[in-house]
Write a protein that holds these residues in place. Structure first.
Motif, short mmCIF file in Angstrom:
data_model
loop_
_atom_site.label_atom_id
_atom_site.label_comp_id
_atom_site.label_asym_id
_atom_site.label_seq_id
_atom_site.Cartn_x
_atom_site.Cartn_y
_atom_site.Cartn_z
N ILE A 1 -2.08 11.10 2.46
CA ILE A 1 -2.79 10.11 3.33
C ILE A 1 -3.28 10.88 4.67
O ILE A 1 -2.55 11.45 5.32
CB ILE A 1 -1.76 9.03 4.01
N TRP B 1 -6.09 11.03 7.83
CA TRP B 1 -6.67 10.09 8.99
C TRP B 1 -7.77 9.05 8.61
O TRP B 1 -8.13 8.40 9.11
CB TRP B 1 -6.56 10.81 10.15
N TYR C 1 -3.90 10.21 15.54
CA TYR C 1 -4.52 10.31 14.19
C TYR C 1 -3.21 11.35 13.62
O TYR C 1 -2.83 12.26 14.17
CB TYR C 1 -5.75 10.83 14.22
N TRP D 1 0.69 -1.29 0.02
CA TRP D 1 0.08 0.05 -0.04
C TRP D 1 1.00 1.20 -0.03
O TRP D 1 0.68 2.21 -0.62
CB TRP D 1 -0.83 -0.08 1.22
N GLN E 1 -8.47 7.95 5.52
CA GLN E 1 -8.16 6.82 4.80
C GLN E 1 -7.54 5.75 5.80
O GLN E 1 -7.70 4.48 5.60
CB GLN E 1 -7.06 7.31 3.84
N ARG E 2 -6.61 6.08 6.60
CA ARG E 2 -5.81 5.42 7.47
C ARG E 2 -5.58 6.19 8.75
O ARG E 2 -5.09 7.32 8.76
CB ARG E 2 -4.58 4.85 6.88
#
Length: 144
Positions: free
Chosen positions: A85, A87, A110, A68, A89-90
């Motif tokens: 990216i 928080w 986060y 990823w 999304q992941r």
């Protein structure tokens, strides 16, 4: 040599800013080995710079899904553009402790992360730098 003292002072300021800014700054080479690890990352991850520099980000942080992350980094190296990216999304890239547990009801920090290309003087991209922002307060407001 007249400009050297001013240039040296500016260099010193830059190093001081990188180490003390309220933002994680991490430089990775094309093999994803850590080259720079600033004070924010030391404080929040609990990992000292001398323990992580030269190590693979995937060895130091096995929670990062390698496939990823390579997909996220590909446009940075191939096209010279930023990648993001959030928080949402992941929740985090680096599992860091929440340093404000009394005021924040989260077990970890986060993060919003930007992957930025780093160009050599000839324009080649041999490294990228990550800027890591603590997004815990924003996430907690949104989750409640």
């Amino acid at each position: 040599m007249i400009g050297l003292p001013a240039e040296f002072e500016q260099f010193h300021w830059m190093v001081d800013m990188v180490q003390n800014v309220d933002l994680g700054l991490v430089v990775l080479d094309k093999d994803f080995n850590i080259q720079v690890w600033n004070g924010f990352m030391i404080h929040h991850s609990g990992k000292q710079a001398h323990d992580v520099i030269g190590q693979s980000i995937f060895d130091v942080f096995p929670e990062i899904p390698q496939e990823w992350f390579l997909i996220k980094a590909k446009p940075v190296f191939d096209l010279g553009c930023r990648s993001f990216i959030t928080w949402r999304q992941r929740p985090y890239l680096f599992k860091c402790r929440n340093v404000r547990p009394i005021t924040q009801q989260a077990d970890y920090m986060y993060q919003n992360v930007t992957l930025n290309p780093m160009r050599t003087p000839t324009g080649e991209i041999k490294s990228l730098f990550l800027s890591i922002q603590d997004a815990t307060a924003e996430a907690m407001m949104d989750i409640k």
